[in-house]
Design a protein around this motif. Structure first.
Motif, mmCIF file in Angstrom:
data_model
loop_
_atom_site.group_PDB
_atom_site.id
_atom_site.type_symbol
_atom_site.label_atom_id
_atom_site.label_comp_id
_atom_site.label_asym_id
_atom_site.label_seq_id
_atom_site.Cartn_x
_atom_site.Cartn_y
_atom_site.Cartn_z
ATOM 1 N N HIS A 1 2.991 14.063 -24.151
ATOM 2 C CA HIS A 1 2.523 14.250 -22.772
ATOM 3 C C HIS A 1 1.397 13.266 -22.419
ATOM 4 O O HIS A 1 0.412 13.624 -21.772
ATOM 5 C CB HIS A 1 2.052 15.688 -22.551
ATOM 6 C CG HIS A 1 3.083 16.720 -22.891
ATOM 7 N ND1 HIS A 1 4.347 16.716 -22.335
ATOM 8 C CD2 HIS A 1 3.034 17.783 -23.742
ATOM 9 C CE1 HIS A 1 5.043 17.751 -22.824
ATOM 10 N NE2 HIS A 1 4.268 18.394 -23.682
ATOM 11 N N GLY A 2 1.537 12.028 -22.873
ATOM 12 C CA GLY A 2 0.564 11.005 -22.532
ATOM 13 C C GLY A 2 -0.711 11.034 -23.335
ATOM 14 O O GLY A 2 -1.639 10.264 -23.061
ATOM 15 N N LEU A 3 -0.791 11.889 -24.358
ATOM 16 C CA LEU A 3 -1.974 11.981 -25.214
ATOM 17 C C LEU A 3 -1.629 11.533 -26.626
ATOM 18 O O LEU A 3 -0.515 11.768 -27.119
ATOM 19 C CB LEU A 3 -2.515 13.411 -25.247
ATOM 20 C CG LEU A 3 -3.024 13.992 -23.928
ATOM 21 C CD1 LEU A 3 -3.417 15.450 -24.117
ATOM 22 C CD2 LEU A 3 -4.207 13.184 -23.407
ATOM 23 N N LEU A 4 -2.590 10.894 -27.285
ATOM 24 C CA LEU A 4 -2.400 10.432 -28.646
ATOM 25 C C LEU A 4 -2.859 11.501 -29.628
ATOM 26 O O LEU A 4 -4.003 11.952 -29.585
ATOM 27 C CB LEU A 4 -3.193 9.143 -28.884
ATOM 28 C CG LEU A 4 -2.784 7.941 -28.028
ATOM 29 C CD1 LEU A 4 -3.706 6.761 -28.300
ATOM 30 C CD2 LEU A 4 -1.326 7.558 -28.268
ATOM 31 N N GLU B 1 -4.680 17.474 -37.231
ATOM 32 C CA GLU B 1 -4.213 16.509 -36.241
ATOM 33 C C GLU B 1 -5.107 16.647 -35.013
ATOM 34 O O GLU B 1 -5.246 17.747 -34.466
ATOM 35 C CB GLU B 1 -2.761 16.772 -35.863
ATOM 36 C CG GLU B 1 -2.195 15.728 -34.898
ATOM 37 C CD GLU B 1 -0.743 15.975 -34.569
ATOM 38 O OE1 GLU B 1 -0.482 16.895 -33.752
ATOM 39 O OE2 GLU B 1 0.139 15.278 -35.122
ATOM 40 N N LEU B 2 -5.709 15.547 -34.576
ATOM 41 C CA LEU B 2 -6.658 15.573 -33.474
ATOM 42 C C LEU B 2 -6.123 14.777 -32.291
ATOM 43 O O LEU B 2 -5.445 13.768 -32.469
ATOM 44 C CB LEU B 2 -8.002 14.974 -33.905
ATOM 45 C CG LEU B 2 -8.694 15.610 -35.111
ATOM 46 C CD1 LEU B 2 -9.992 14.877 -35.427
ATOM 47 C CD2 LEU B 2 -8.970 17.091 -34.867
ATOM 48 N N VAL B 3 -6.456 15.239 -31.094
ATOM 49 C CA VAL B 3 -6.146 14.486 -29.884
ATOM 50 C C VAL B 3 -7.328 13.571 -29.604
ATOM 51 O O VAL B 3 -8.472 14.023 -29.528
ATOM 52 C CB VAL B 3 -5.902 15.424 -28.688
ATOM 53 C CG1 VAL B 3 -5.690 14.617 -27.411
ATOM 54 C CG2 VAL B 3 -4.699 16.313 -28.953
ATOM 55 N N VAL C 1 0.611 1.043 -30.673
ATOM 56 C CA VAL C 1 -0.184 2.019 -29.933
ATOM 57 C C VAL C 1 -0.928 1.313 -28.800
ATOM 58 O O VAL C 1 -1.579 0.286 -29.018
ATOM 59 C CB VAL C 1 -1.196 2.723 -30.863
ATOM 60 C CG1 VAL C 1 -2.058 3.708 -30.067
ATOM 61 C CG2 VAL C 1 -0.462 3.430 -31.993
ATOM 62 N N VAL C 2 -0.814 1.870 -27.598
ATOM 63 C CA VAL C 2 -1.524 1.345 -26.433
ATOM 64 C C VAL C 2 -2.409 2.453 -25.888
ATOM 65 O O VAL C 2 -1.919 3.528 -25.524
ATOM 66 C CB VAL C 2 -0.554 0.866 -25.345
ATOM 67 C CG1 VAL C 2 -1.330 0.369 -24.122
ATOM 68 C CG2 VAL C 2 0.352 -0.240 -25.880
ATOM 69 N N ARG D 1 -9.579 7.565 -21.624
ATOM 70 C CA ARG D 1 -10.151 8.672 -22.382
ATOM 71 C C ARG D 1 -9.605 10.001 -21.876
ATOM 72 O O ARG D 1 -9.325 10.163 -20.702
ATOM 73 C CB ARG D 1 -11.674 8.644 -22.284
ATOM 74 C CG ARG D 1 -12.279 7.351 -22.842
ATOM 75 C CD ARG D 1 -13.713 7.564 -23.222
ATOM 76 N NE ARG D 1 -13.842 8.610 -24.212
ATOM 77 C CZ ARG D 1 -13.674 8.433 -25.517
ATOM 78 N NH1 ARG D 1 -13.355 7.260 -25.988
ATOM 79 N NH2 ARG D 1 -13.806 9.436 -26.358
ATOM 80 N N ALA D 2 -9.501 10.958 -22.802
ATOM 81 C CA ALA D 2 -8.960 12.266 -22.461
ATOM 82 C C ALA D 2 -10.011 13.364 -22.498
ATOM 83 O O ALA D 2 -9.701 14.523 -22.274
ATOM 84 C CB ALA D 2 -7.838 12.628 -23.438
#
Length: 382
Positions: free
Chosen positions: A244-247, A258-260, A272-273, A277-278
């Motif tokens: 959903h557009g988050l890494l 696992e971290l966003v 990876v592009v 910031r989220a």
């Protein structure tokens, strides 16, 4: 299993080659033995080992290294807040998996024993600390460009002739501009330029490559996860997926978690592009901070009646923060906080990156202004 401590690496290096220069800065050269002696003196002061979080934002790299070594490999760092609220992180000696990731990073950017590397990234910042400790552990002589004016950086670069230059994009741009103005047709020759901690604009990347005749690398990572990619390619042991557009990231520094981290994408070839910031943090010259957290902290000071934080466009840093602090009415001036006191409060509680670039004291709130505002002007929770 734990492996390698920075202190052990230096003691071994000092024992084998105590006169080997490990760092050059504006004050001259520092040998392995001299740095070890400084760390020993720091360990002997007081009952508590020195911590990196005690250092001022403008601490030179020799002070950062000595403090890190005095802690015998256990480091307390303030997280960037990329994966949650900023907090202290305790880092012990490297595990084998972490070491493999860092060795892959060193290989990709050309850092190896004997290769001189110049760093313009502050040592209290994750980028600068990683460079300084990595250079020390590998036996790569370090050149400290931090906190020097651009012209002084260029002079030190010419005197030391490093093969690698690293820093936040704003620092790299400063060095480029200063050398363009002073090179007189003989620009610096730097084999590799390594950018990190902020977005590297394509135009700046091209200018750095052309002027220095350098291979330019863009390194992405966070304090919580460690370095993740070089030029979009994940490092060894790093796993990144997009949802959903988050890494979503798992690395040797996150353990099994696992971290966003940020907004971005992963293409069909695994590149990876990062697109933004989220977490609501603001980057100013590569230093991250959370404006609402800063405003809440300042508003909690007994001498403060209200706080308004504004984000202002800045040609050099991209964005800078201005804190307008309304002081509380007191019988005398004893309870009125000063600018440096407020800056110190933010630095101690939230880290050097969070300190507003400007703090303005005002005597009373403007009519209609909220006592506490978020950067977009909407009321923020107390």
């Amino acid at each position: 299993m734990r492996l390698i401590q920075a202190g052990s690496a230096l003691r071994l290096r000092a024992g084998l080659r105590p006169r080997r220069v490990v760092l050059t800065d504006a004050h001259g050269e520092l040998t392995a033995r001299e740095l070890q002696d400084i760390a020993t003196l720091l360990r002997g002061r007081g009952d508590r080992a020195p911590r990196l979080t005690d250092l001022p934002a403008d601490a030179p790299l020799r002070q950062v290294l000595a403090t890190a070594l005095a802690s015998d490999g256990a480091l307390d760092l303030r997280s960037s807040g990329s994966t949650g609220d900023p907090h202290l992180q305790h880092r012990g000696p490297l595990t084998p998996a972490q070491l493999r990731t860092l060795l892959d990073l060193a290989r990709r950017i050309g850092l190896r024993p004997g290769v001189r590397i110049a760093s313009a990234a502050p040592g209290v910042h994750g980028h600068g600390l990683l460079v300084a400790l990595g250079a020390l552990a590998l036996g790569a002589p370090l050149v400290d460009l931090t906190h020097l004016r651009p012209a002084a950086r260029v002079r030190l670069l010419r005197d030391t002739a490093p093969r690698i230059l690293t820093g936040v994009p704003v620092h790299l741009a400063d060095v480029l501009t200063a050398d363009q103005a002073r090179c007189e047709g003989r620009p610096l020759r730097i084999a590799r330029v390594v950018s990190g901690s902020d977005v590297l604009a394509p135009d700046l990347r091209a200018d750095l490559a052309r002027h220095f005749r350098a291979r330019v690398h863009d390194v992405y990572g966070t304090t919580e996860t460690g370095s993740l990619t070089v030029d979009g390619r994940p490092l060894r042991g790093v796993r990144i997926r997009e949802q959903h557009g988050l890494l979503h990231v798992r690395s040797p520094f996150t353990g099994a978690r696992e971290l966003v981290t940020d907004r971005g994408s992963v293409d069909a070839r695994g590149r990876v592009v990062v697109t933004g910031r989220a977490d609501g943090a603001v980057s100013s010259g590569g230093m991250l901070h959370h404006p609402k957290a800063v405003a809440r902290l300042l508003a909690g000071h007994p001498g403060v009646a209200g706080v308004r934080l504004r984000l202002v466009d800045d040609q050099r840093y991209g964005t800078r923060t201005v804190a307008e602090v309304t002081v509380a009415d007191t019988v005398d001036d004893s309870g009125t906080p000063g600018v440096e006191e407020l800056r110190a409060l933010v630095r101690d509680r939230l880290g050097a990156a969070a300190v507003p670039r400007e703090v303005v004291l005002v005597s009373g709130p403007a009519p209609g202004d909220p006592d506490l505002s978020s950067p977009d002007g909407s009321p923020a929770p107390r």
